[in-house]
Structures are given as structure tokens and as C-alpha cells.
Motif scaffolding. Structure first.
Motif, PDB file in Angstrom:
ATOM      1  N   ILE A   1      -8.934  -0.717  -0.102  1.00 54.43           N
ATOM      2  CA  ILE A   1      -9.207   0.069   1.103  1.00 54.43           C
ATOM      3  C   ILE A   1      -9.053  -0.799   2.343  1.00 54.43           C
ATOM      4  CG2 ILE A   1     -11.702  -0.326   1.175  1.00 54.43           C
ATOM      5  CD1 ILE A   1      -9.986   3.037   1.858  1.00 54.43           C
ATOM      6  N   ALA A   2      -9.414  -2.078   2.231  1.00 54.87           N
ATOM      7  CA  ALA A   2      -9.227  -2.987   3.364  1.00 54.87           C
ATOM      8  C   ALA A   2      -7.742  -3.180   3.648  1.00 54.87           C
ATOM      9  CB  ALA A   2      -9.900  -4.325   3.082  1.00 54.87           C
ATOM     10  N   SER A   3      -6.936  -3.335   2.618  1.00 56.89           N
ATOM     11  CA  SER A   3      -5.495  -3.487   2.811  1.00 56.89           C
ATOM     12  C   SER A   3      -4.896  -2.252   3.472  1.00 56.89           C
ATOM     13  CB  SER A   3      -4.803  -3.737   1.463  1.00 56.89           C
ATOM     14  OG  SER A   3      -5.197  -4.974   0.916  1.00 56.89           O
TER      15      SER A   3
ATOM     16  N   ALA B   1     -12.251   2.606  13.425  1.00 52.78           N
ATOM     17  CA  ALA B   1     -12.569   1.448  12.588  1.00 52.78           C
ATOM     18  C   ALA B   1     -12.883   1.955  11.183  1.00 52.78           C
ATOM     19  CB  ALA B   1     -13.761   0.671  13.150  1.00 52.78           C
ATOM     20  N   VAL B   2     -12.767   1.049  10.215  1.00 46.57           N
ATOM     21  CA  VAL B   2     -13.057   1.376   8.820  1.00 46.57           C
ATOM     22  C   VAL B   2     -14.158   0.455   8.328  1.00 46.57           C
ATOM     23  CG1 VAL B   2     -12.141   1.451   6.467  1.00 46.57           C
ATOM     24  CG2 VAL B   2     -10.722   2.203   8.390  1.00 46.57           C
ATOM     25  N   LEU B   3     -15.191   1.059   7.772  1.00 46.96           N
ATOM     26  CA  LEU B   3     -16.296   0.296   7.200  1.00 46.96           C
ATOM     27  C   LEU B   3     -16.343   0.568   5.708  1.00 46.96           C
ATOM     28  CD1 LEU B   3     -19.830  -0.237   8.567  1.00 46.96           C
ATOM     29  CD2 LEU B   3     -19.578   0.677   6.259  1.00 46.96           C
ATOM     30  N   THR B   4     -16.359  -0.493   4.908  1.00 42.96           N
ATOM     31  CA  THR B   4     -16.344  -0.332   3.465  1.00 42.96           C
ATOM     32  C   THR B   4     -17.386  -1.209   2.795  1.00 42.96           C
ATOM     33  OG1 THR B   4     -14.959  -0.513   1.466  1.00 42.96           O
ATOM     34  CG2 THR B   4     -14.512  -2.076   3.236  1.00 42.96           C
TER      35      THR B   4
ATOM     36  N   VAL C   1       0.856  -1.184   0.000  1.00 44.97           N
ATOM     37  CA  VAL C   1       0.000   0.000   0.000  1.00 44.97           C
ATOM     38  C   VAL C   1       0.893   1.237   0.000  1.00 44.97           C
ATOM     39  CG1 VAL C   1      -1.873  -1.187   1.211  1.00 44.97           C
ATOM     40  CG2 VAL C   1      -0.153   0.056   2.528  1.00 44.97           C
ATOM     41  N   ASP C   2       0.278   2.368  -0.231  1.00 48.37           N
ATOM     42  CA  ASP C   2       0.979   3.647  -0.179  1.00 48.37           C
ATOM     43  C   ASP C   2       1.746   3.746   1.147  1.00 48.37           C
ATOM     44  OD1 ASP C   2       1.254   6.558   0.552  1.00 48.37           O
ATOM     45  OD2 ASP C   2       0.354   6.811  -1.430  1.00 48.37           O
TER      46      ASP C   2
END
Length: 379
Positions: free
Chosen positions: A293-295, A284-287, A199-200
Motif C-alpha cells: 500500500i505504501a508503494s 495523504a495515505v495512512l497505513t 504496482v498496478d
């Protein structure tokens, strides 16, 4: 439109400056969704650090030529917004029928090979790495015909492997999960390697934010896929102590609708380069989208929730990450509300998911590149 970016051929200080490296590296992707391009850019950035003497060039449109690439991108955006179920049906059917998928692969590969020939002739690489499956098909065909001497690597940017990702004549296939490796081998990939997702470099492990409220970063990828408004309702439906930050991407209509609510618990962003900072500021991240985006969230060390993930690669990737203990899948809005409330009320669960994320993302990618360099120079 074709875009090429090349690093200068010079030696800079780097962690592997004394190690043998490829001389000319070509990174191929296609702007059909942002994830493929983002992965190629991240790979190129890391290669330029680890291989400072190499000329690393990125080419973003080789899926059969600029016109075909533009058509693929437009069709993808249209279908995912207007009829995502149709896309999901095709993905699932071809996933269950790899021989039928192979017919479509063979039909499309010659056009991509024709588009690749001048690119390869111009850059004369000794290593080609590709993050888009259609383009990998052109490489495989040229490799099979003896027209390409360079080592070739297909990088699967999704957590799950679909038959379209697998080309027998590509030298290596890179995946991010053991389950994906098993699937790729079953589909006939010759040399499958499980590698850390790249990832970036701005996405780095970050301590969780201090604060009384639980902040959930909500995203549907660059195009704002999925029922983001419904997902936001489900997040905020968890009750007190919850805030939502929504990345609307290029979906200006969605952003306008959410802003019109005037809800102080809700903040929206359009297309932005500030995603690493926003992710670090979230709990937290919700997608609803796919794997990139998960990575990125896992690289930062954040729990990942999939809310009614988009059909096709979204659902497949969500299931793969959940099976690996790296995400929570919420098929219905009520499941989202329950999961968010659980993260708010159970800090130990948040810590468990964050620890799994950090372990997954802390694997040695520089070692992966060192091994690839040795195999490339040994060809």
C-alpha cells in the motif's frame, strides 16, 4: 486453491516489441496476504506490455502445495489478528539470528521444491520471477541441484529485507531501497538489484485534490490489520478541516463499528477495486500495514504515514521508508494527530513528501525488464 493465468502467445504493439524477450515467463506468488499476489499481477501486466511476444503465466499457490499454502494463509491471518506481537517477536528474533532463520529455510524448502516440479515441467519457463519468499526457497533448492535451468528472480515486496527473503542460489534478488540492498548482500544474496517498485498500472502520479479539507486515506491492508479504529480517532483528533476515508478490506466487523458512529467526517469502504481512485482523491495515505500500500501511495505521489505499524514486517518496512525520506512513522496515536495536523497546516511539508514520492516512483522499470531480458537470453 491454485490459480493460473496465462497471456496468449502473440505479438501486440508494445514499447519493446523489437527487442529480444524471454519466450516463457512464470510469475509465482502465494495468497498469504494480498501484497505478494498484487506485486506478481502488476509484474505480469507490465511484462505483457514490454514483452508482447512472451507467454506470461501467473501461478498463485506453490508454497509447498495448495494445502500448505492454505494453512500458511490461515495461520498468518489468525496470528496477525489475535496475536500480532507473537508474529513480531518471531520476525525480530529470526531477523537478528540469520543462521537460525537459515535452519527453518532449509527445513521448508524441500516441500516447496516438490510442489514446484510439476508446475515447472508444465510450463517449461526460461525465466521464473517469484514474489513470495517461501516459494523462492523451492526455486533456490532446484537451482542448486541442477534441476532448473531457467533464470530465477526473487522480488522482495517489503521495503526491508528479512533473512527469509534471501536465498543464495536464486540468480537475482530485487529490492526497492539501497538500505535493503545492503542488508540482502550482507545476508548472502548473490546478485542484488535496486529496482522501482512495481504496482498496478492504475496507480499513476496524480495532482493533489482541490479542496479546503485534508482527506486522509486510512488502510490496514486487505485484512484490516492494526488498530484502525484508534488510528481513525487519531486522524480526526487533529481537529477541523480533516476527513478520513477508511479501507476496511475484508474486516466487516471493523467497518460495522465505524459506520455505527455516524460521523459525517468519516467514510468507510469494504473490499474494493476502487483503491486507485480513492488514493488519487486523498491528500495523504495512512497505513498500519506493510509495503504494497505504501508503494501504491508513492506511485500516486501521496505522503505516506505509518500509524503504529503492525509488528514484524510492518515496523521494519516503515522504518526503512522513513530512513529513505519517503514516509513518516507515528509510533503513538498522539504522533498521528500531530503529523496529520502538520500536513494540514504546512502545505510545503505535503509538497516535499509528494515530490519525494514522485521521484522514487518515476524510475525506469521498463529498463529494468530490458536488462533482465538480456541476462535471461544470455544464460
Amino acid at each position: 486453491m491454485s490459480r493460473e493465468t496465462e497471456s496468449p502467445l502473440r505479438r501486440n504493439p508494445g514499447p519493446s516489441s523489437s527487442s529480444p524477450t524471454p519466450s516463457r515467463v512464470l510469475l509465482l506468488s502465494a495468497p498469504v496476504g494480498e501484497g505478494h499476489v498484487a506485486a506478481a499481477r502488476a509484474l505480469a501486466a507490465r511484462m505483457r506490455v514490454v514483452w508482447p511476444a512472451a507467454a506470461v503465466t501467473e501461478v498463485e499457490t506453490v508454497a509447498g502445495g495448495p494445502r500448505r499454502t492454505a494453512l500458511l494463509g490461515a495461520a498468518y491471518r489468525l496470528v496477525m489478528r489475535a496475536a500480532p506481537g507473537l508474529y513480531g517477536l518471531a520476525y525480530d528474533v529470526l531477523g537478528r539470528l540469520p543462521r537460525v532463520a537459515g535452519v527453518f529455510q532449509r527445513l521448508g524448502a524441500p516441500a516447496t521444491a516438490r510442489a514446484l516440479r510439476p508446475v515447472l515441467a508444465r510450463h517449461r519457463p526460461d525465466l521464473v520471477v517469484c514474489t513470495y519468499p517461501v516459494t523462492s526457497g523451492g526455486l533456490a533448492l532446484l537451482r542448486r541441484r541442477g534441476e532448473l535451468a531457467a533464470r530465477t528472480v526473487a522480488v522482495v515486496t517489503d521495503p526491508a529485507v528479512h533473512p527469509f527473503w534471501v536465498w543464495r542460489d536464486v540468480d537475482e534478488t530485487w529490492v526497492m531501497l539501497d538500505g535493503a540492498a545492503t542488508a540482502a548482500r550482507r545476508l548472502g544474496a548473490a546478485d542484488v538489484r535496486v529496482v522501482p517498485p512495481v504496482v498496478d498500472p492504475r496507480f499513476v502520479p496524480t495532482p493533489p485534490p482541490d479542496g479546503e479539507d485534508l482527506t486522509v486515506l486510512v488502510t490496514g491492508g486487505s485484512l484490516g490489520f492494526g488498530s484502525l479504529a484508534t488510528a481513525v480517532d487519531a486522524v480526526l483528533g487533529a481537529g477541523s478541516g480533516i476527513r478520513a476515508v477508511v479501507l476496511c478490506g475484508r474486516n466487516d466487523v471493523l467497518r460495522g463499528r465505524l459506520d455505527a458512529r455516524g460521523d459525517p467526517r468519516l467514510r468507510t469502504l469494504g473490499w474494493t477495486d476502487a483503491v486507485p481512485a480513492e488514493m488519487a482523491a486523498a491528500d495523504a495515505v495512512l497505513t498500519t500495514g506493510g509495503g504494497m500500500i505504501a508503494s501504491e501511495a508513492l506511485a500516486v505521489g501521496r505522503p505516506v504515514l505509518f500509524a503504529t505499524p503492525v509488528p514484524g514486517h510492518g515496523r521494519a518496512g516503515a522504518a526503512a521508508l522513513a530512513h529513505a525520506g519517503l514516509a513518516v512513522v507515528c509510533p503513538r496515536p498522539a504522533d498521528v494527530t500531530e503529523a496529520v495536523a502538520g500536513l494540514r497546516d504546512d502545505p510545503s511539508r505535503r509538497a516535499e513528501l509528494a515530490a519525494a514520492a514522485r521521484a522514487f516512483s518515476s524510475r525506469d522499470f521498463d529498463g529494468t525488464l530490458a536488462g533482465l531480458a538480456a541476462r535471461t537470453l544470455g544464460d
